[in-house]
Design an enzyme around this catalytic site. Structure first.
Site, PDB file in Angstrom:
ATOM      1  N   HIS A   1       0.828  -1.104   0.011  1.00 17.91           N
ATOM      2  CA  HIS A   1      -0.051  -0.102  -0.072  1.00 17.91           C
ATOM      3  C   HIS A   1       0.823   1.365  -0.294  1.00 17.91           C
ATOM      4  CE1 HIS A   1       0.709  -0.680   4.307  1.00 17.91           C
ATOM      5  NE2 HIS A   1       0.894   0.715   4.312  1.00 17.91           N
TER       6      HIS A   1
ATOM      7  N   ARG B   1       9.885  -1.902   2.402  1.00 12.87           N
ATOM      8  CA  ARG B   1       9.724  -0.645   1.359  1.00 12.87           C
ATOM      9  C   ARG B   1       9.798  -1.526  -0.125  1.00 12.87           C
ATOM     10  NH1 ARG B   1      11.834   2.372   5.423  1.00 12.87           N
ATOM     11  NH2 ARG B   1      10.384   3.427   6.550  1.00 12.87           N
TER      12      ARG B   1
END
Length: 386
Positions: free
Chosen positions: A254, A273
Site C-alpha cells: 500500500h 519498502r
C-alpha cells in the site's frame, strides 16, 4: 484523565499546514506529517504540564495503567499507537510483516549484528504492524493488488510496448501467481530497463485521461524513474470520503497518496519498502512477505456503536459524534486515548475531567472507570482490540 503533549514527525511527504490548522497554531514552514499519540519508545507523548512521558507513566505502573488483560496479552507496553497523518505527497510503497515473519526477521537481524538504528535494518522489533486509516478529509490511497483483469482493461489501452512482458504474465495467469511474476519482473529489472518502462508509461499517460494515467503522472513527477510508478498500476486505487476507513493487514502492499486521516496501528516500527522513497529498499525481503492475492478493497464504516471493526487484537478505533442534547458513555475497557478533531467536548470520568478541542488528546488508564463525553464535536477513541 490526563491531557497529552504529542510529538510531530516532520517527514518530507507531510503537509506544512494541515496539522497546524487542526491544532489552531501557526505553521512552522516545514512539513508536519504525523502527530504521534502513545507510548512508542521513539516518540512518546508527554503528560501535559508534567516532566514525564506516557511511557514513563506506564512503566511505573503497567498493571494499573494497562489493566491485567492487556498486560497478560501484550506485556508491559501500550499495544497501539494513534496518529494524525497529513500527506501532501505520496508515502512509500510498503508492507508490514505478520507476527511470525516479524519475530523471525527481528531475531535474524539481531543474530547478524545489525544495529537497531541502522538505516538498512528492516525489523526494529518483533511485532506485527496491522493498521487502520480513517479519513478526515478526502483521502487517496493505493491498497493491495487488484484483480489482474482490471489492470489489463485499464493499461492495455495505453499502447505501451515496453509493458507487454508484464501484461503477458497477467494474461497467462490472471491470479496471485501472475501478479507475483509481473511485480517481480518489474521491480528486479536492471535500472536502465526500469527507466525505459517508466518513461514509456509516462509518455503514454500524457495522451490519456484515464484515472490510472493521472495517478501515474503525479507519481512520476515526484519519483521520476522509480518502478513504483508502474507498480502502482497493479494496485487498487481508492478514494475515501471523511469517516470512511481502510484496514491494512500483514502483507498488504500500500501507499497513502494524499489526504488527512486518523491512523491507528500496532505499536511497531516494522516497514518493508518497495519504491516511491529514498529510504532503504529490500526487495527480496519484501517479496517474501507480500500477499499477492487479488481482491477488491473493502471500505469500512463505523457500526452503530461507532466502532470500526477489524480482526486486530492490538487496537480498536471508535468515532463518536457528540451533540449538545446528549452524552456519550464509554464503558471501562482497558487503556484508551481520546482525540478530538472537531468542536469542544468535555470528557469526565470517576477520576477527573478534561476539555478537548481540535487536535487535543487525553490518556485514560485502565482504572479510569466509565468515561462520559458531553458538548459538541467529534472524538476518536483508541483502545485495544481484546
Amino acid at each position: 484523565m490526563q491531557l497529552l503533549d504529542n510529538p510531530i514527525r516532520p517527514y518530507a511527504w507531510g503537509s506544512p499546514t494541515a496539522i497546524p490548522r487542526l491544532l489552531g497554531v501557526p505553521p512552522t514552514g516545514e512539513p508536519q506529517a504525523e502527530l504521534w499519540m502513545g507510548a512508542h519508545p521513539g516518540s512518546p507523548s508527554l503528560i501535559l504540564g508534567r516532566e514525564h512521558s506516557l511511557l514513563d507513566l506506564i512503566s511505573a505502573d503497567p498493571e494499573g495503567e494497562l489493566g491485567p488483560e492487556s498486560l497478560q496479552e501484550f506485556g508491559p507496553r501500550l499495544p497501539f499507537l494513534l496518529k494524525l497523518l497529513a500527506a501532501q505527497d505520496p508515502l512509500s510503497l510498503q508492507a508490514h510483516p505478520d507476527p511470525d515473519q516479524a519475530r523471525e526477521g527481528f531475531d535474524r537481524e539481531n543474530a547478524e549484528g545489525v544495529p537497531l538504528d541502522a538505516p538498512h535494518r528492516n525489523y526494529k522489533d518483533a511485532d506485527a504492524k496491522p493498521e487502520l486509516i480513517c479519513a478526515l478529509t478526502p483521502f487517496e490511497a493505493l491498497v493491495g493488488f487488484r484483480p489482474p483483469e482490471q489492470t489489463l482493461e485499464a493499461v492495455s489501452g495505453f499502447g505501451v510496448e515496453e509493458l507487454e512482458p508484464l501484461l503477458a504474465q497477467l494474461r497467462e495467469e490472471p491470479n496471485d501467481q501472475g501478479l507475483r511474476a509481473a511485480f517481480t519482473m518489474l521491480m528486479t529489472a536492471p535500472a536502465e530497463r526500469q527507466q525505459a518502462v517508466v518513461d514509456a508509461v509516462l509518455a503514454a499517460c500524457e495522451r490519456n485521461d484515464h484515472p490510472d494515467a493521472d495517478l501515474a503522472r503525479r507519481l512520476g513527477q515526484k519519483y521520476p524513474g522509480d518502478p513504483g510508478v508502474v507498480a502502482a498500476l497493479l494496485l487498487n486505487h481508492v478514494q475515501l470520503s471523511p469517516g470512511e476507513a481502510l484496514y491494512l493487514p500483514a502483507g498488504n502492499l500500500h501507499a497513502y497518496v494524499q489526504g488527512v486521516g486518523v491512523e491507528i496501528l500496532a505499536n511497531s516500527d516494522n516497514v518493508l519498502r518497495g519504491g516511491l522513497t529514498a529510504k532503504h529498499i529490500d526487495l527480496p525481503e519484501l517479496l517474501r512477505i507480500l500477499d499477492f492475492t487479488p481482491r477488491a478493497t473493502e471500505v469500512l464504516l463505523a457500526d452503530e456503536d461507532g466502532v470500526y471493526d477489524t480482526p486486530a487484537k492490538e487496537f480498536r478505533l471508535s468515532r463518536f459524534e457528540v451533540t449538545g442534547g446528549s452524552e456519550v458513555t464509554i464503558e471501562p475497557d482497558g487503556p484508551q486515548i481520546l482525540l478530538c478533531v472537531e468542536g469542544h467536548v468535555a470528557a469526565r470520568s470517576e477520576l477527573g475531567k478534561v476539555d478537548l478541542t481540535p487536535g487535543r488528546s487525553a490518556w485514560a488508564g485502565a482504572t479510569e472507570g466509565q468515561v462520559t463525553l458531553a458538548g459538541e464535536g467529534t472524538v476518536f477513541r483508541a483502545g485495544s482490540g481484546l
